[in-house]
Design an enzyme around this catalytic site. Structure first.
Site, PDB file in Angstrom:
ATOM      1  N   LEU A  35       0.843  -1.213   0.000  1.00 27.67           N
ATOM      2  CA  LEU A  35       0.000   0.000   0.000  1.00 27.67           C
ATOM      3  C   LEU A  35       0.870   1.252   0.000  1.00 27.67           C
ATOM      4  CD1 LEU A  35      -2.986  -0.958   2.360  1.00 27.67           C
ATOM      5  CD2 LEU A  35      -2.804  -1.182  -0.126  1.00 27.67           C
ATOM      6  N   ASP A  59       5.377  -5.698   2.623  1.00 24.39           N
ATOM      7  CA  ASP A  59       6.379  -5.154   1.697  1.00 24.39           C
ATOM      8  C   ASP A  59       7.164  -6.346   1.148  1.00 24.39           C
ATOM      9  OD1 ASP A  59       8.639  -4.018   0.543  1.00 24.39           O
ATOM     10  OD2 ASP A  59       8.919  -2.534   2.151  1.00 24.39           O
ATOM     11  N   ALA A  83       5.326  -3.370  -7.922  1.00 22.18           N
ATOM     12  CA  ALA A  83       6.464  -2.635  -8.483  1.00 22.18           C
ATOM     13  C   ALA A  83       6.225  -1.147  -8.289  1.00 22.18           C
ATOM     14  CB  ALA A  83       6.610  -2.929  -9.979  1.00 22.18           C
ATOM     15  N   THR A 134       7.083  -5.254 -18.497  1.00 25.40           N
ATOM     16  CA  THR A 134       6.656  -4.193 -19.409  1.00 25.40           C
ATOM     17  C   THR A 134       7.398  -4.265 -20.739  1.00 25.40           C
ATOM     18  OG1 THR A 134       6.853  -1.796 -19.723  1.00 25.40           O
ATOM     19  CG2 THR A 134       8.333  -2.754 -18.136  1.00 25.40           C
ATOM     20  N   ASP A 135       6.794  -3.712 -21.795  1.00 27.35           N
ATOM     21  CA  ASP A 135       7.492  -3.626 -23.088  1.00 27.35           C
ATOM     22  C   ASP A 135       8.624  -2.591 -23.045  1.00 27.35           C
ATOM     23  OD1 ASP A 135       5.998  -1.266 -23.059  1.00 27.35           O
ATOM     24  OD2 ASP A 135       5.119  -1.547 -25.048  1.00 27.35           O
ATOM     25  N   GLU A 136       8.647  -1.762 -21.983  1.00 24.58           N
ATOM     26  CA  GLU A 136       9.668  -0.703 -21.926  1.00 24.58           C
ATOM     27  C   GLU A 136      11.074  -1.279 -21.776  1.00 24.58           C
ATOM     28  OE1 GLU A 136       8.601   2.801 -19.695  1.00 24.58           O
ATOM     29  OE2 GLU A 136       6.461   2.367 -19.905  1.00 24.58           O
ATOM     30  N   TYR A 160      13.189   3.285 -14.380  1.00 14.60           N
ATOM     31  CA  TYR A 160      12.082   2.327 -14.242  1.00 14.60           C
ATOM     32  C   TYR A 160      12.300   1.115 -15.141  1.00 14.60           C
ATOM     33  CZ  TYR A 160       7.599   0.153 -15.423  1.00 14.60           C
ATOM     34  OH  TYR A 160       6.613  -0.767 -15.692  1.00 14.60           O
ATOM     35  N   ALA A 162      14.938   0.079 -16.665  1.00 17.91           N
ATOM     36  CA  ALA A 162      16.167  -0.658 -16.342  1.00 17.91           C
ATOM     37  C   ALA A 162      15.940  -1.571 -15.134  1.00 17.91           C
ATOM     38  CB  ALA A 162      17.313   0.310 -16.074  1.00 17.91           C
ATOM     39  N   LYS A 164      13.049  -2.885 -14.252  1.00 20.09           N
ATOM     40  CA  LYS A 164      12.193  -4.005 -14.685  1.00 20.09           C
ATOM     41  C   LYS A 164      13.007  -4.991 -15.523  1.00 20.09           C
ATOM     42  CE  LYS A 164       8.322  -4.573 -14.183  1.00 20.09           C
ATOM     43  NZ  LYS A 164       7.534  -5.224 -13.075  1.00 20.09           N
ATOM     44  N   ASN A 259       0.741  10.587 -28.441  1.00 20.07           N
ATOM     45  CA  ASN A 259       0.170  11.158 -27.209  1.00 20.07           C
ATOM     46  C   ASN A 259      -0.826  12.283 -27.498  1.00 20.07           C
ATOM     47  OD1 ASN A 259       1.722   9.434 -25.673  1.00 20.07           O
ATOM     48  ND2 ASN A 259       3.390  10.906 -25.392  1.00 20.07           N
TER      49      ASN A 259
HETATM   50  P1  NAD Z   1       0.762   0.503  -9.858  1.00 21.30           P
HETATM   51  O1  NAD Z   1       1.849   1.475  -9.563  1.00 21.30           O
HETATM   52  O2  NAD Z   1      -0.603   0.997 -10.142  1.00 21.30           O
HETATM   53  O3  NAD Z   1       0.635  -0.538  -8.647  1.00 21.30           O
HETATM   54  C1  NAD Z   1       1.733  -1.120  -8.021  1.00 21.30           C
HETATM   55  C2  NAD Z   1       1.252  -1.798  -6.750  1.00 21.30           C
HETATM   56  O4  NAD Z   1       2.400  -2.402  -6.119  1.00 21.30           O
HETATM   57  C3  NAD Z   1       0.650  -0.829  -5.717  1.00 21.30           C
HETATM   58  O5  NAD Z   1      -0.537  -1.365  -5.181  1.00 21.30           O
HETATM   59  C4  NAD Z   1       1.730  -0.711  -4.655  1.00 21.30           C
HETATM   60  O6  NAD Z   1       1.212  -0.442  -3.354  1.00 21.30           O
HETATM   61  C5  NAD Z   1       2.387  -2.078  -4.731  1.00 21.30           C
HETATM   62  N1  NAD Z   1       3.777  -2.058  -4.252  1.00 21.30           N
HETATM   63  C6  NAD Z   1       4.755  -1.176  -4.572  1.00 21.30           C
HETATM   64  N2  NAD Z   1       5.880  -1.459  -3.899  1.00 21.30           N
HETATM   65  C7  NAD Z   1       5.624  -2.568  -3.152  1.00 21.30           C
HETATM   66  C8  NAD Z   1       6.385  -3.358  -2.254  1.00 21.30           C
HETATM   67  N3  NAD Z   1       7.657  -3.053  -1.968  1.00 21.30           N
HETATM   68  N4  NAD Z   1       5.815  -4.438  -1.681  1.00 21.30           N
HETATM   69  C9  NAD Z   1       4.512  -4.752  -1.947  1.00 21.30           C
HETATM   70  N5  NAD Z   1       3.738  -4.021  -2.754  1.00 21.30           N
HETATM   71  C10 NAD Z   1       4.284  -2.955  -3.367  1.00 21.30           C
HETATM   72  O7  NAD Z   1       1.324  -0.383 -11.053  1.00 21.30           O
HETATM   73  P2  NAD Z   1       0.518  -1.039 -12.264  1.00 21.30           P
HETATM   74  O8  NAD Z   1       0.373  -0.048 -13.351  1.00 21.30           O
HETATM   75  O9  NAD Z   1      -0.669  -1.744 -11.742  1.00 21.30           O
HETATM   76  O10 NAD Z   1       1.601  -2.114 -12.754  1.00 21.30           O
HETATM   77  C11 NAD Z   1       1.627  -3.426 -12.208  1.00 21.30           C
HETATM   78  C12 NAD Z   1       2.759  -4.210 -12.858  1.00 21.30           C
HETATM   79  O11 NAD Z   1       2.584  -4.257 -14.263  1.00 21.30           O
HETATM   80  C13 NAD Z   1       4.136  -3.586 -12.618  1.00 21.30           C
HETATM   81  O12 NAD Z   1       5.050  -4.625 -12.390  1.00 21.30           O
HETATM   82  C14 NAD Z   1       4.440  -2.869 -13.927  1.00 21.30           C
HETATM   83  O13 NAD Z   1       5.832  -2.816 -14.157  1.00 21.30           O
HETATM   84  C15 NAD Z   1       3.728  -3.758 -14.935  1.00 21.30           C
HETATM   85  N6  NAD Z   1       3.247  -3.086 -16.153  1.00 21.30           N
HETATM   86  C16 NAD Z   1       2.522  -1.942 -16.092  1.00 21.30           C
HETATM   87  C17 NAD Z   1       2.035  -1.349 -17.275  1.00 21.30           C
HETATM   88  C18 NAD Z   1       1.169  -0.111 -17.250  1.00 21.30           C
HETATM   89  O14 NAD Z   1       0.821   0.413 -18.314  1.00 21.30           O
HETATM   90  N7  NAD Z   1       0.738   0.381 -16.097  1.00 21.30           N
HETATM   91  C19 NAD Z   1       2.299  -1.944 -18.495  1.00 21.30           C
HETATM   92  C20 NAD Z   1       3.053  -3.132 -18.515  1.00 21.30           C
HETATM   93  C21 NAD Z   1       3.506  -3.696 -17.343  1.00 21.30           C
HETATM   94  P1  TYD Z   2       2.844   7.454 -18.911  1.00 23.89           P
HETATM   95  O1  TYD Z   2       1.369   7.331 -18.760  1.00 23.89           O
HETATM   96  O2  TYD Z   2       3.653   8.037 -17.791  1.00 23.89           O
HETATM   97  O3  TYD Z   2       3.387   6.000 -19.318  1.00 23.89           O
HETATM   98  P2  TYD Z   2       4.856   5.552 -19.860  1.00 23.89           P
HETATM   99  O4  TYD Z   2       5.817   6.644 -19.617  1.00 23.89           O
HETATM  100  O5  TYD Z   2       5.133   4.352 -19.008  1.00 23.89           O
HETATM  101  O6  TYD Z   2       4.675   5.231 -21.304  1.00 23.89           O
HETATM  102  O7  TYD Z   2       3.132   8.318 -20.206  1.00 23.89           O
HETATM  103  C1  TYD Z   2       2.581   7.969 -21.482  1.00 23.89           C
HETATM  104  C2  TYD Z   2       3.135   8.954 -22.492  1.00 23.89           C
HETATM  105  O8  TYD Z   2       2.597  10.254 -22.203  1.00 23.89           O
HETATM  106  C3  TYD Z   2       4.652   9.097 -22.439  1.00 23.89           C
HETATM  107  O9  TYD Z   2       5.138   9.293 -23.762  1.00 23.89           O
HETATM  108  C4  TYD Z   2       4.856  10.368 -21.626  1.00 23.89           C
HETATM  109  C5  TYD Z   2       3.638  11.199 -21.951  1.00 23.89           C
HETATM  110  N1  TYD Z   2       3.150  12.111 -20.884  1.00 23.89           N
HETATM  111  C6  TYD Z   2       2.899  13.446 -21.175  1.00 23.89           C
HETATM  112  O10 TYD Z   2       3.070  13.909 -22.318  1.00 23.89           O
HETATM  113  N2  TYD Z   2       2.449  14.263 -20.156  1.00 23.89           N
HETATM  114  C7  TYD Z   2       2.267  13.816 -18.891  1.00 23.89           C
HETATM  115  O11 TYD Z   2       1.882  14.621 -17.979  1.00 23.89           O
HETATM  116  C8  TYD Z   2       2.509  12.426 -18.614  1.00 23.89           C
HETATM  117  C9  TYD Z   2       2.319  11.889 -17.227  1.00 23.89           C
HETATM  118  C10 TYD Z   2       2.950  11.613 -19.643  1.00 23.89           C
END
Ligand code: NAD
Ligand code: TYD
Length: 355
Positions: A35, A59, A83, A134-136, A160, A162, A164, A259
């Protein structure tokens, strides 16, 4: 009926996975989440009273509590989503990303390995550790028509990505060296309900509704491949239950959008769905503001998702058009959730990042 141990289940994607498992299957779920600012139990309010759901605030860097959770819950599957996930925060302060994403994943692997080794043969054979990534990790596709495949070399750009990438390497090493039955998925950008409003899409929707600027980094021509979060959640459960040990599956929606086009689409949806605007707003698109670019900003991501489609039969159900409309409507309805997450820490982040 299987027991799933899900980490990060109070986050954006984790909560969609938990809701899917509880609402659409007979499986049980233990949600382990620290949390942090990004974790929100309000995203689980519709499942929290279900007898098949449990929550423990842990944690993943705390080995003792993690071990105890594995021993007492006895999971069949682990889905590791916990994460630190926001690129801009990783630039502002990488330390938590190294701790949670790298050290935390290492802890998860070690605790899972110890637990897996003492299972009886049948349960040991069926156990899976699914690492959600992630694809990043693949880096930037600037200036090409290429798509990321499972064979694309890793070339992460941000702290981030790096962190992952490091965690993915650890998972592969634990599979090859120790035989731990792991699977990795690498997914493109998600969007949908319960998305914390520090990320582009929910930030733009919630700022527009308050008559605040819609910040576009650089020229706004960066491209992301958007996937509706519930499609991702379904894909993840398919992978952990049916995927091959040691394999990687890329997940994406074939929705490459610049974007600026995403932001303009949100503005026109709001014109239709929320014509009653804040006093200072004539048209939502007038709020668009070009701001300083993100350092190291990746220009283009795009996923080739043919492996998961061919091998596991998964395809997304939402198009970008249907998913983004659902998302905007959700944010118009769930102002209670938005108000809850926008208090406190969120205000400090926005003040610092967009000063
Ligand atoms: P988020 O930031 O919304 O949620 C992360 C969750 O992890 C939170 O509930 C947080 O409390 C918990 N957390 C953080 N540190 C912790 C710790 N030390 N111990 C236990 N819990 C912890 O992230 P998300 O967008 O839901 O992403 C989830 C996963 O999917 C991540 O691993 C992310 O790299 C991956 N991912 C995300 C996206 C995206 O577009 N959001 C895309 C591809 C992959
Ligand atoms: P984001 O939602 O942070 O995801 P990620 O960086 O993981 O792809 O950002 C999506 C795209 O939008 C990215 O190219 C950065 C851009 N962006 C903005 O232009 N303005 C903003 O305020 C934010 C948060 C992101």
């Amino acid at each position: 009926m299987k027991k799933f141990l899900v980490t990060g289940g109070a986050g954006f994607i984790g909560s969609a996975v938990v809701r899917h498992l509880i609402n659409d299957t007979d499986h049980r779920v233990l949600n382990i989440d620290k949390l942090t600012y990004a974790g929100n139990l309000a995203s689980l309010s519709y499942v929290e009273s279900n007898a098949r759901y449990e929550f423990k605030q842990i944690d993943i860097c705390d080995l003792v509590s993690l071990k105890l959770a594995f021993e007492t819950y006895q999971p069949d599957y682990v889905m590791h989503l916990a994460a630190e996930s926001h690129v801009d925060r990783s630039i502002d302060g990488p330390s938590e990303f190294i701790q949670t994403n790298i050290v935390g994943t290492y802890n998860m692997l070690e605790v899972a390995r110890e637990y897996w080794l003492q299972l009886d043969e049948k349960r040991r054979g069926a156990f899976r550790f699914h690492h959600i990534s992630t694809d990043e990790v693949y880096g930037d596709l600037e200036g090409t028509e290429d798509l990321f495949t499972e064979e694309t070399p890793y070339s992460p750009s941000s702290p981030y990505s790096a962190s992952k990438a490091s965690s993915d390497h650890l998972v592969r090493a634990w599979q090859r060296t120790f035989g731990l039955p792991t699977i990795i998925t690498n997914c493109s950008n998600n969007y949908g309900p319960y998305h914390f409003p520090e990320k582009l899409i929910p930030l733009v929707i919630t700022n527009a509704l308050e008559g605040k600027e819609l910040p576009i980094y650089g020229n706004g021509m960066q491209i992301r491949d958007w996937l509706y979060v519930e499609d991702h959640a379904r894909a993840l459960v398919e992978v952990v239950t049916k995927g091959e040990i040691g394999e990687t599956y890329n997940i994406g929606g074939h929705n490459e959008k610049a974007n600026i086009d995403v932001v303009k689409t949100i503005c026109s949806l709001l014109e239709k769905l929320q014509p009653n605007k804040p006093e200072n707003v004539k048209s939502y698109a007038d709020l668009i503001a070009y701001v300083k670019d993100r350092p190291g900003h990746d220009v283009r991501y795009a996923i080739d998702a043919s492996k998961i489609q061919n091998d596991l039969g998964w395809t997304p159900q939402e198009t970008f058009e249907s998913g983004i409309e659902k998302t905007v409507k959700w944010y118009l309805e769930r102002t209670d959730w938005v108000e809850g997450v926008k208090s406190g820490e969120y205000k400090n982040w926005v003040a610092k990042q967009y000063k």
